[in-house]
Design an enzyme around this catalytic site. Structure first.
Site, PDB file in Angstrom:
ATOM      1  N   LYS A  15       0.727  -1.154   0.089  1.00 39.00           N
ATOM      2  CA  LYS A  15       0.152   0.047  -0.171  1.00 39.00           C
ATOM      3  C   LYS A  15       1.076   1.381  -0.030  1.00 39.00           C
ATOM      4  O   LYS A  15       1.992   1.034   0.521  1.00 39.00           O
ATOM      5  CB  LYS A  15      -1.138   0.055   1.053  1.00 39.00           C
ATOM      6  CG  LYS A  15      -2.070   0.910   0.921  1.00 39.00           C
ATOM      7  CD  LYS A  15      -3.113   0.064   0.283  1.00 39.00           C
ATOM      8  CE  LYS A  15      -4.383   0.851   0.172  1.00 39.00           C
ATOM      9  NZ  LYS A  15      -5.538  -0.074  -0.113  1.00 39.00           N
ATOM     10  N   ASP A  20      -7.140   4.303  -4.173  1.00 39.75           N
ATOM     11  CA  ASP A  20      -7.907   4.033  -3.123  1.00 39.75           C
ATOM     12  C   ASP A  20      -8.237   5.510  -2.697  1.00 39.75           C
ATOM     13  O   ASP A  20      -8.761   6.344  -3.667  1.00 39.75           O
ATOM     14  CB  ASP A  20      -6.627   3.735  -2.047  1.00 39.75           C
ATOM     15  CG  ASP A  20      -7.307   3.154  -0.706  1.00 39.75           C
ATOM     16  OD1 ASP A  20      -7.805   2.088  -0.700  1.00 39.75           O
ATOM     17  OD2 ASP A  20      -7.534   3.823   0.433  1.00 39.75           O
TER      18      ASP A  20
END
Ligand code: NDP
Ligand code: 2IT
Length: 447
Positions: A128, A168
């Protein structure tokens, strides 16, 4: 040492080695506290310190992102990429641009991504990244300059076979376009599969935009089917009004659910006769405005500034905004109001005490790493299309997504039964994801 006390010790070590990163601690605890029975069955996982190794990212990159705003002022943000685990494939996971981003948020998301990606059955590792850059009220030109500066550093850590980011919170098709353009410029390579969530006009997959929301609804549908129920005719609330929320609402409506509320960080829209999704799309996707404005277009809709969407009675609740948005008190209200099913489109939206309330009440509860895996699974389908220089139809891609989601549901359901907790999708998802990663780690030796 028993499985439980070993796990307790590992957790204490994680807290000590990662001070102040409370979301990361929470995500680790939630996974490893379900793994005791797996260590009993597989002592080799404990001998080889598989859990300890998984809790330590393979690589963490933190960098300065300087850029110049429209007034000529220099701005400095912080960039992150945490490359957590690559035993199943290249690092894969989104980028989040939000002022709340710090290392603890990126690590919780990267840690969850390992298991989520393993659950999809696709060849992708976990990662991430993101920045504390706040895209709100920034012009396109400012967002472009920020993305270019961000990629000027990040490009050296990426690659089709190394690390493949996507979107995201705060990162959608616009940002992916700027990031891809800069990657191409820095490397002199048209490497389509280095980013996913691209526009279908230049290498993106159809259905990727819809995939997380649609997938979450497929997951709810499977959970309800397993209990002899369906979505049709049930009242639904969906928190957020971003990418995941919009396409969750779209699929709920197509399956004849009645969507009565959505939200953003400013407040809640309650529209009893049904959310007008075309209006939400126009306000949020095209005009980038606040959900409060919805009420100006529909006299019978109510805007509740600062309200909690979980106060609205419903039968299906989908948290699709952010972490820890649904706490114990909210969970109790949902259960008291007759909620049948909760599935997480967002990552870790329910606090641990909230999860316990759902489990004790025996309602269908699908944790994010299973319920929202459709997004990253479709990213992997995008990578497949890029690798074969092919483009698939919307129908074919959606069919693949649906198969993947029902496979994830089946595997979680079966693992929960195998380990003596039928209906416990938290345990099922953690065990299925963990076993897949652990087997690959064993095979690769101590790396
Ligand atoms: P978007 O940026 O498109 O939308 C985010 C939505 O959540 C907005 O409505 C936003 O409101 C709200 N929100 C964000 N942060 C907060 C906060 N701190 N408090 C209250 N509301 C907040 O993001 P996505 O829809 O892509 O992501 C939503 C969730 O889904 C995240 O948890 C993400 O990690 C998860 N997810 C996303 C995937 C994807 O493919 N995009 C895949 C799997 C999971 P506002 O505009 O007011 O900030
Ligand atoms: O949380 C997630 O799974 C995502 N943000 C999507 C990741 C991806 O690589 O598509």
């Amino acid at each position: 040492m028993t499985g439980e006390s070993r796990i307790e010790r590992i957790y204490e070590q994680v807290v000590r080695r990662n001070p102040g990163e409370v979301e990361f601690h929470q995500a680790v605890k939630e996974v490893i506290e379900t793994l005791g029975p797996v260590l009993v069955k597989h002592p080799e996982y404990a001998d080889q310190k598989i859990i300890e190794r998984i809790c330590e990212p393979e690589r963490q990159i933190i960098f300065r992102v300087p850029w110049v705003d429209d007034r000529g002022e220099v701005q400095i943000d912080r960039g992150f990429r945490v490359q957590f685990n690559s035993v199943l494939g290249p690092y894969k996971g989104g980028l989040r641009f939000h002022p709340s981003v710090y290392l603890g948020i990126i690590k919780f998301l990267g840690f969850e991504q390992i298991f989520k990606n393993a659950l999809t059955g696709m060849p992708i590792g976990g990662a991430k990244g993101g920045s504390d850059f706040d895209p709100k009220n920034r012009s396109d030109a400012e967002v472009m300059r920020f993305c270019q500066s961000f990629m000027t550093e990040l490009h050296r850590h990426l690659g089709e076979y190394t690390d493949v980011p996507a979107g995201d919170i705060g990162v959608g098709a616009r940002e992916i376009g700027y990031l891809f353009g800069q990657y191409k410029r820095m490397t002199n390579r048209y490497e389509s599969a280095v980013l996913t969530g691209k526009s279908p006009h230049w290498g993106g997959s159809l259905v990727r935009r819809e995939a997380t929301g649609y997938g979450t609804v497929y997951f709810v549908d499977e959970m309800l089917k397993a209990r002899g129920q369906s979505i049709e005719g049930h009242s639904c609330v969906v928190s957020g009004s971003g990418n995941v929320a919009i396409y969750a609402m779209e699929k709920l409506q197509r399956l004849r659910g009645s969507v009565i509320a959505c939200s953003d960080s400013g407040g809640v829209i309650y529209h009893k006769s049904g959310i007008d999704l075309d209006l939400v799309k126009r306000l949020k996707e095209v005009e980038r405005r606040r959900i409060a404005e919805y009420a100006q277009h529909h006299r019978d809709a109510k805007y509740i500034p600062g309200g909690s969407i979980w106060d609205i009675p419903c039968e299906i609740a989908l948290p699709c905004a952010t972490q820890n948005e649904l706490d114990e008190a909210a969970a109790r209200r949902l259960v008291a109001n007759g909620c049948l099913a909760v599935a997480e489109g967002a990552n870790m939206p329910t606090t641990p005490a909230g999860v316990r309330v759902f489990q004790e009440a025996g309602i269908a509860y699908g944790p994010g790493k299973a319920a929202n895996a459709g997004g990253v699974a479709t990213s992997a389908l995008e990578m497949q299309q890029n690798a074969s220089r092919d483009t698939w139809s919307f129908e074919h891609t959606e069919e693949r997504l649906q198969e993947i989601m029902s496979g994830i549901h089946r595997n979680c359901h079966e693992a929960a039964e195998e380990f003596g907790s039928p209906g416990n999708y938290v345990l099922g998802a953690n065990i299925v994801g963990f076993r897949r990663v652990a087997e690959a780690m064993l095979a690769f030796g101590v790396i």
